[in-house]
Design a protein around this motif. Structure first.
Motif, short mmCIF file in Angstrom:
data_model
loop_
_atom_site.label_atom_id
_atom_site.label_comp_id
_atom_site.label_asym_id
_atom_site.label_seq_id
_atom_site.Cartn_x
_atom_site.Cartn_y
_atom_site.Cartn_z
N ILE A 1 -2.86 3.21 6.53
CA ILE A 1 -3.93 2.35 6.03
C ILE A 1 -3.72 0.91 6.49
O ILE A 1 -4.68 0.22 6.86
CB ILE A 1 -3.99 2.43 4.49
CG1 ILE A 1 -4.39 3.85 4.05
CG2 ILE A 1 -5.00 1.42 3.94
CD1 ILE A 1 -4.22 4.09 2.56
N SER B 1 -4.36 3.34 -4.70
CA SER B 1 -5.41 3.67 -3.74
C SER B 1 -6.46 4.58 -4.37
O SER B 1 -6.20 5.27 -5.37
CB SER B 1 -4.81 4.37 -2.51
OG SER B 1 -3.95 3.51 -1.81
N ASP C 1 -11.54 -0.10 1.61
CA ASP C 1 -11.31 -0.38 0.19
C ASP C 1 -10.41 -1.59 0.02
O ASP C 1 -10.69 -2.50 -0.80
CB ASP C 1 -10.66 0.82 -0.51
CG ASP C 1 -11.57 2.02 -0.65
OD1 ASP C 1 -12.81 1.86 -0.53
OD2 ASP C 1 -11.03 3.12 -0.87
N TYR C 2 -9.30 -1.61 0.74
CA TYR C 2 -8.35 -2.71 0.58
C TYR C 2 -8.92 -4.02 1.09
O TYR C 2 -8.64 -5.09 0.52
CB TYR C 2 -7.02 -2.37 1.26
CG TYR C 2 -6.15 -1.49 0.39
CD1 TYR C 2 -5.40 -2.04 -0.64
CD2 TYR C 2 -6.09 -0.11 0.57
CE1 TYR C 2 -4.61 -1.25 -1.46
CE2 TYR C 2 -5.31 0.68 -0.25
CZ TYR C 2 -4.57 0.10 -1.26
OH TYR C 2 -3.80 0.89 -2.09
N ILE D 1 0.85 -1.19 0.00
CA ILE D 1 0.00 0.00 0.00
C ILE D 1 0.89 1.24 0.00
O ILE D 1 1.65 1.47 0.94
CB ILE D 1 -0.94 0.01 1.22
CG1 ILE D 1 -1.70 -1.32 1.34
CG2 ILE D 1 -1.92 1.18 1.11
CD1 ILE D 1 -2.60 -1.40 2.57
N GLY E 1 0.23 4.74 3.34
CA GLY E 1 -0.02 3.31 3.22
C GLY E 1 0.24 2.58 4.53
O GLY E 1 -0.42 1.57 4.83
N MET F 1 -10.29 4.10 3.15
CA MET F 1 -9.29 3.45 2.29
C MET F 1 -8.92 2.07 2.82
O MET F 1 -8.66 1.14 2.03
CB MET F 1 -8.08 4.37 2.15
CG MET F 1 -8.43 5.68 1.45
SD MET F 1 -7.18 6.96 1.61
CE MET F 1 -6.16 6.60 0.19
#
Length: 277
Positions: free
Chosen positions: A132, A87, A108-109, A59, A129, A105
């Motif tokens: 995240i 992203s 999202d992943y 990420i 990242g 986010m």
């Protein structure tokens, strides 16, 4: 998916950098032959997958894209199924929403892994990242086997950032306000991405107790993130380990890519043992 990556990576030899051995810097270009979009959570997320083995999700940080891992992909794709993605609102992942959050986010992943039929993965995150990655482990613990997070912060103030970096952010915010109202799509997206880091994250240290997986927390000794803050992040994760990289700024995985790759891979491979910080 096993794909050759040699044709898509151009290796350059850079001059000696302070505190580094000779650095081989890789540049990365999108590989349309393997690129794939997944429609998740209201936008199309662009991905590329390389190698075979256990899945490893990488990420990238604010304003970047999957090319952030050009120096890491060749090493890890020999041992893992490496999942690269842009992203939301970054690179090829165009985002129609009017705001961003780290929680959004991370979700999202998680949705991406589900769409790829991957139940859990190792996770490597850099800068935003890294944040995240922490949020993913807090919000979706079943999705993360182990995580390595480098250059992450928990607050957007002069505690979570070096004071000079925080002051630069205030200056940039004021410059943005003078440009209002924004009209172009690129300007609006750039402002949305800027505001993500200006206003966030807002994570309490106590929230890190939700992280169940072994976690390697990394920072440079001259990072944008104060070393004391990075130490606190590691100390508040029950199965956390700390690595402060000597003679490194924010780009630990670039400035010291060889050592970084070996250390992270060793952490992923070894059984968990508690270490005092």
């Amino acid at each position: 998916m096993k794909q050759g990556i040699g044709a898509f990576l151009l290796w350059l030899v850079a001059a000696l950098m302070p505190g580094c051995a000779q650095l081989r810097v890789a540049t990365y270009n999108y590989n349309d032959a393997v690129g794939k979009y997944y429609t998740i959570r209201g936008f199309r997320m662009y991905t590329e997958v390389y190698g075979q083995g256990q899945p490893l999700l990488m990420i990238h940080g604010n304003g970047g894209d999957m090319s952030a891992f050009a120096n890491n992909l060749p090493y890890f794709s020999k041992k893992y199924k490496v999942i690269l993605a842009d992203s939301r609102a970054h690179g090829r992942s165009v985002d129609p929403s009017d705001s961003l959050s780290f929680e959004m986010m991370a979700d999202d992943y998680s949705a991406l892994l589900s769409a790829m039929h991957i139940s859990s993965a190792y996770v490597l995150g850099w800068s935003d990242g890294g944040i995240i990655a922490l949020e993913l482990a807090m919000r979706h613990p079943e999705k993360v086997i182990k995580l390595a997070s480098t250059g992450a912060n928990l607050s957007a103030d002069s505690i979570g950032l070096r004071p000079d970096v925080w002051r630069d952010g205030v200056r940039d915010y004021n410059a943005w306000q003078k440009r209002m109202p924004l009209t172009g799509d690129k300007e609006k997206n750039d402002y949305k991405v800027f505001m993500l880091d200006y206003e966030q994250p807002n994570i309490a240290f106590s929230e890190l107790r939700k992280i169940q997986c072994p976690s390697l927390i990394i920072g440079g000794d001259n990072d944008l993130i104060p070393v004391a803050h990075t130490r606190q992040i590691a100390a508040n994760i029950r199965r956390g380990e700390l690595w402060i990289v000597p003679n490194s700024g924010h780009a630990t995985l670039v400035d010291h890519s060889r050592a970084f790759n070996r250390r992270v891979e060793a952490f992923f491979r070894k059984p968990y043992r508690h270490r005092r910080h």
